[in-house]
Write an enzyme that holds these catalytic residues in place. Structure first.
Site, PDB file in Angstrom:
ATOM      1  N   LYS A   1     -12.718  -1.471   7.255  1.00 24.88           N
ATOM      2  CA  LYS A   1     -11.513  -2.797   7.656  1.00 24.88           C
ATOM      3  C   LYS A   1     -12.732  -2.745   8.965  1.00 24.88           C
ATOM      4  O   LYS A   1     -13.259  -2.965  10.077  1.00 24.88           O
ATOM      5  CB  LYS A   1     -10.157  -2.441   7.581  1.00 24.88           C
TER       6      LYS A   1
ATOM      7  N   ASP B   1      -1.520   6.659   6.487  1.00 23.99           N
ATOM      8  CA  ASP B   1      -3.040   5.600   6.106  1.00 23.99           C
ATOM      9  C   ASP B   1      -2.963   4.819   6.466  1.00 23.99           C
ATOM     10  O   ASP B   1      -2.184   3.795   7.126  1.00 23.99           O
ATOM     11  CB  ASP B   1      -2.048   4.483   4.278  1.00 23.99           C
TER      12      ASP B   1
ATOM     13  N   TRP C   1       0.838  -1.407  -0.010  1.00 23.34           N
ATOM     14  CA  TRP C   1      -0.074   0.035   0.089  1.00 23.34           C
ATOM     15  C   TRP C   1       0.761   0.935   0.221  1.00 23.34           C
ATOM     16  O   TRP C   1       0.577   2.400  -0.567  1.00 23.34           O
ATOM     17  CB  TRP C   1      -0.558   0.593   1.084  1.00 23.34           C
TER      18      TRP C   1
HETATM   19  C1  LIG Z   1      -7.802  -1.353   2.516  1.00 22.60           C
HETATM   20  C2  LIG Z   1      -6.681  -0.611   2.156  1.00 22.60           C
HETATM   21  C3  LIG Z   1      -6.331   0.247   1.150  1.00 22.60           C
HETATM   22  C4  LIG Z   1      -7.293   0.898   0.012  1.00 22.60           C
HETATM   23  O1  LIG Z   1      -8.598   1.119  -0.123  1.00 22.60           O
HETATM   24  P1  LIG Z   1      -9.836   1.204  -1.134  1.00 22.60           P
HETATM   25  O2  LIG Z   1     -10.595   2.348   0.353  1.00 22.60           O
HETATM   26  O3  LIG Z   1      -9.992  -0.006  -1.301  1.00 22.60           O
HETATM   27  O4  LIG Z   1      -8.911   2.127  -1.752  1.00 22.60           O
HETATM   28  C5  LIG Z   1      -5.519   1.339   1.626  1.00 22.60           C
HETATM   29  N1  LIG Z   1      -4.524   0.636   2.503  1.00 22.60           N
HETATM   30  C6  LIG Z   1      -4.652   0.376   3.001  1.00 22.60           C
HETATM   31  C7  LIG Z   1      -3.493   0.055   4.632  1.00 22.60           C
HETATM   32  C8  LIG Z   1      -5.353  -0.580   3.620  1.00 22.60           C
HETATM   33  O5  LIG Z   1      -5.460  -1.346   4.202  1.00 22.60           O
END
Ligand SMILES: *Cc1c(COP(=O)(O)O)cnc(C)c1O
Length: 359
Positions: free
Chosen positions: A195, A171, A102
């Site tokens: 999540k 993030d 990511w």
């Molecule tokens: C799931 C995830 C994403 C992607 O998220 P989207 O909502 O599908 O854009 C980005 N960063 C992390 C750390 C994730 O776990």
């Protein structure tokens, strides 16, 4: 009705009592004679929901007054572009710590918008660790430092906050609400909902107010954090159903002891699963002990030819979504807030039994 133990990495498990409230609410939400999906986001009822949702989130995360809570669409992935667009001009330098897939995606988006400095990159050890902060190669004049607090695929989590004066952009998609954090350590926190917050379709962004002014001109209206801040995130029609579920999740977390209670439970859940993996020669987790994730636990079988059998038999035992990401292989158990401790116990028991009959 039969519910499985769901270890999905995302969209992930939701608490059963929240699902039951939703089921009950659908035909007639709050005496409106309509479902929440059929009502204006500008209605009194929905505006009350949005205000309660923000107040509860502020309470859960102790969000200081000088921060705005924004709800956007486009997932965490769009925030990977919006962060550099809002915080840096084309000539500005930004620092990224890449500790997994990511973070790599986020850095690639930043490279399109400004000058990217990858200050550290854990790919030399297949993203199984977080390089020591003293070895990071940060620039003197970065507009911000970006980290991925928890790398969902390899299961690598920051258990410290980086130092320095530049705003940290984090993030937190797969770790937000798993434990208390100090929001004031960060300039911007973003997280896709699917999540720990609720269903896919809504994205949380927490921005320190002095960072709301875009660093460049002529950004599309929906690409500016400021637009969301000025419109209470109703700059266009928001994903009302997902927002409604997030509100229920926050109420559920508060009535279950808040983030301290979540942290206790999440630590217990993850440490018992790591202990079971470490105690066995049949299973292993490659991540360095001091940065193992509380939320996503990959593990591989010593004999990969047993993977298919493991997946088939675990599914038959009511344990779903255990297949590891293709880049890591093996298995991955995502054990977010809504995955009960009993699910982790059932997994550990299944693993021991599988080892006994196949080891
Ligand atoms: C799931 C995830 C994403 C992607 O998220 P989207 O909502 O599908 O854009 C980005 N960063 C992390 C750390 C994730 O776990």
């Amino acid at each position: 009705m039969s519910r499985v133990h769901n270890f999905s990495a995302g969209p992930a498990a939701l608490p059963l009592d929240v699902l039951e409230i939703i089921r009950n609410d659908i035909p007639d939400w709050q005496g409106t004679g309509m479902s929440v999906m059929e009502i204006s986001h500008r209605s009194k009822e929905f505006i009350e929901l949005a205000a309660r949702c923000e107040a509860n989130l502020r309470e859960l995360l102790s969000i200081p007054d000088g921060y705005s809570v924004l709800w956007t669409q486009g997932g965490a992935t769009l925030q990977m572009a919006m962060a550099p667009l809002n915080l840096a001009g084309p000539e500005d330098t930004v620092d990224y710590i890449v500790t997994g897939s990511w973070g790599k995606k986020a850095a690639a988006e930043a490279a399109k918008q400004c000058k990217l400095n990858i200050a550290s990159d854990g790919s030399d050890k297949k993203f199984t660790y977080i390089p020591a902060e003293s070895a990071w190669n940060r620039s003197d004049d970065a507009a911000f430092l970006h980290i991925t607090s928890n790398e969902t695929i390899a299961g690598v989590e920051f258990h410290f906050t980086p130092g320095g004066d530049v705003p940290i952009v984090a993030d937190m998609s797969s770790t937000i609400l798993s434990r208390p954090i100090d929001v004031s350590d960060y300039g911007v926190i973003y997280a896709g909902a699917q999540k720990n917050i609720g269903p896919a379709g809504i994205t949380l962004v927490i921005v320190r107010n002095d960072l709301l002014e875009p660093a460049r001109e002529n950004l599309p209206h929906l690409m500016m954090w400021k637009s969301y801040a000025e419109s209470d995130s109703m700059t266009n029609t928001p994903p009302t159903f997902a927002w409604y579920v997030a509100d229920l999740i926050f109420q559920h977390l508060i009535s279950n002891g808040g983030l301290e209670a979540m942290a206790d439970r999440n630590q217990r859940k993850s440490s018992k699963l790591y202990s079971a993996i470490d105690a066995s020669a049949f299973y292993s987790n490659p991540v360095q002990a001091d940065c193992r994730s509380w939320m996503n636990i990959p593990f591989i079988l010593a004999d990969a030819s047993l993977d298919a059998k493991f997946l088939q038999e675990s599914l038959a035992a009511g344990l779903t979504n255990l297949k590891g990401h293709r880049s890591v292989g093996g298995m991955r158990a995502s054990i977010y807030n809504a995955v009960p401790e009993a699910a982790v116990d059932a997994l550990i028991e299944f693993m021991a039994e599988f080892e006994r009959t196949n080891g």
